[in-house]
Scaffold this active site. Structure first.
Site, PDB file in Angstrom:
ATOM      1  N   ASP A  73      -1.138 -14.052   7.298  1.00 54.59           N
ATOM      2  CA  ASP A  73      -0.549 -13.091   8.306  1.00 54.59           C
ATOM      3  C   ASP A  73       0.485 -12.153   7.703  1.00 54.59           C
ATOM      4  O   ASP A  73       1.389 -11.611   8.072  1.00 54.59           O
ATOM      5  CB  ASP A  73       1.151 -14.667   7.841  1.00 54.59           C
ATOM      6  N   GLU A  74      -0.258 -11.809   5.954  1.00 55.44           N
ATOM      7  CA  GLU A  74       0.171 -10.368   6.355  1.00 55.44           C
ATOM      8  C   GLU A  74      -0.328  -9.104   5.934  1.00 55.44           C
ATOM      9  O   GLU A  74      -1.799  -9.282   5.662  1.00 55.44           O
ATOM     10  CB  GLU A  74       0.113 -10.397   4.057  1.00 55.44           C
ATOM     11  N   ASP A  86       4.798  -8.385   6.776  1.00 53.90           N
ATOM     12  CA  ASP A  86       4.353 -10.336   7.191  1.00 53.90           C
ATOM     13  C   ASP A  86       5.121 -10.913   8.255  1.00 53.90           C
ATOM     14  O   ASP A  86       5.910 -10.207   9.280  1.00 53.90           O
ATOM     15  CB  ASP A  86       4.885 -10.310   6.418  1.00 53.90           C
TER      16      ASP A  86
END
Length: 435
Positions: A121-122, A16
């Site tokens: 974002d992950e 992340d």
């Protein structure tokens, strides 16, 4: 209850980008993401102060002032209370660019089929076949990836390592984010000391507030209780989801990243989080129409007709019960924008009770090929052909000049309705409601 000898034993990294939007903005301004006191604030031009939302906050802003995502602007501390707090507008193109650059770094360490982009974002990476090429221990390889991303992009990352995707995700969410190294490893043998020690059900990936409340009504108050509950009771209460919840409490997840899920029925959709509360029915329906037009253009581009329309409406009061509604209905297959939006408006008027709206979503499913033979008895063949031709002309204009400009252009077409013309005169502050 589970014999872990027969469960997958892989090496999964869940990575992340820490406070991604806020970190990108801090770096854009030449600041250290971990030292900046910054929040990314969405707002609509002309809207009153207090209607905007915090999209992201830097770690220090969260720590000093208790900021959290989706907090309203009116909940922010005053300038006197937070003199060092910097508020910035979002730059989505920048975030997408950085996300793609992070993905390129992942591709140095694993094959494409072993990488699953979970969100902007992950990402999950199955390192089972490749970690040993980059170090003597998965922990050291995770550290190498962290350093690679930081050296090239300036971003800080957290990493959960597990023997399956569930363990990796929980290791990241529950443990890695609070460690100085920002890396945590969870194994099956650790389940009693990790998963069973999670005190709040809502802290677990995949358990929302409503599910947690239903579990509490059964006397299940934490993950230890869930792991030691009766699986038959869970199945009676939740169906197949009950079996998944029980497996989750034991850290069991048999999914393999490279075995990509292939949906049985394809659908197209789009959803928007509005930048202010909408209470006026006319304004809400304008936004529904604009989202509908976007999705309709996509199915036309693939020469498909929609046999089912779906509408999701989320209320501004996120904690209300219900917090919104989702409704679907089968229709005569069509790709005509006016017909699709009429169905969506009917669904909206059927379920909406006057609550302030903050989220909207439109889905078209039960798709069939457009053979040119779909007819309705309510319009002549010439009228139907003219509607389809008009939609395709508008699609071409949108593709060339952008969606917002075509929304305004469509309002000038001969015979435009009062509703369409209202887009020009500022039916929702003079622009797209969800800009």
């Amino acid at each position: 209850m589970y014999d872990y000898r027969y469960e997958p034993h892989r090496v999964i990294f869940m990575i992340d980008n820490k406070s991604f939007f806020a970190s990108c903005e801090a770096l854009r301004l030449g600041l250290n993401p971990m030292e900046a006191v910054l929040a990314v604030m969405s707002s609509q031009p002309g809207a009153k102060w207090g209607s905007g939302l915090i999209m992201a906050a830097s770690p220090l802003a969260k720590q000093k002032y208790g900021l959290r995502n989706v907090m309203r602007a009116r909940e922010l501390p005053t300038r006197r209370q937070a003199p060092d707090l910097l508020l910035v507008e979002p730059h989505m193109n920048l975030y997408i660019k950085r996300s793609m650059e992070v993905l390129q770094i992942f591709r140095k360490y694993a094959a494409d089929e072993d990488i699953h982009v979970y969100s902007i974002d992950e990402s999950m990476i199955d390192m089972t076949e490749s970690w040993h090429l980059f170090g003597d221990d998965p922990y050291l390889v995770a550290r190498k990836i962290q350093k690679d991303i930081h050296d090239h992009l300036g971003l800080y990352t957290t990493c959960g390592i597990g023997e399956n995707p569930l363990l990796a995700k929980l290791a990241m969410d529950i443990s890695a984010k609070h460690r100085t190294s920002m890396i945590a490893c969870w194994h099956y043998i650790d389940v009693p000391d990790t998963i069973w020690k999670i005190p709040k059900l809502e802290d677990v990936w995949g358990i929302n507030v409503r599910t947690a409340n239903r579990l509490r009504r059964l006397g299940i108050n934490n993950m230890y209780d869930l792991a030691h509950s009766d699986p038959a009771l869970l199945e009676r209460e939740f169906g197949v989801i009950g079996n998944q919840l029980f497996a989750m409490s034991w850290g069991v997840d048999r999914s393999i990243i490279r075995h990509k899920y292939q949906p049985k029925s394809k659908s197209y959709g789009n959803s928007q989080i509005l930048n202010r509360d909408y209470e006026d029915q006319r304004q809400i329906e304008i936004v529904i129409q604009e989202i509908s037009d976007q999705v309709a253009a996509r199915i036309r581009a693939h020469h498909l007709l929609a046999g089912r329309v779906g509408l999701y409406v989320g209320y501004a009061d996120f904690e209300a019960d219900p917090a919104g509604f989702s409704i679907q209905e089968k229709i005569t297959p069509t790709d005509v924008s006016s017909e699709l939006v009429a169905e969506l408006w009917a669904l909206f008027r059927k379920k909406w009770g006057g609550q302030a709206v903050r989220r909207l979503g439109v889905t078209y499913s039960c798709l069939v090929p457009d053979t040119g033979q779909q007819l309705t008895f309510f319009l002549s063949p010439d009228q139907q052909l003219k509607r389809k031709q008009r939609d395709r002309v508008v699609d071409k204009l949108r593709k060339k000049y952008g969606f917002a400009s075509v929304v305004r252009a469509s309002s000038l077409l001969p015979g435009a309705t009062a509703l369409a013309r209202s887009r020009l005169v500022g039916g929702h502050n003079g622009g797209n409601a969800y800009e």
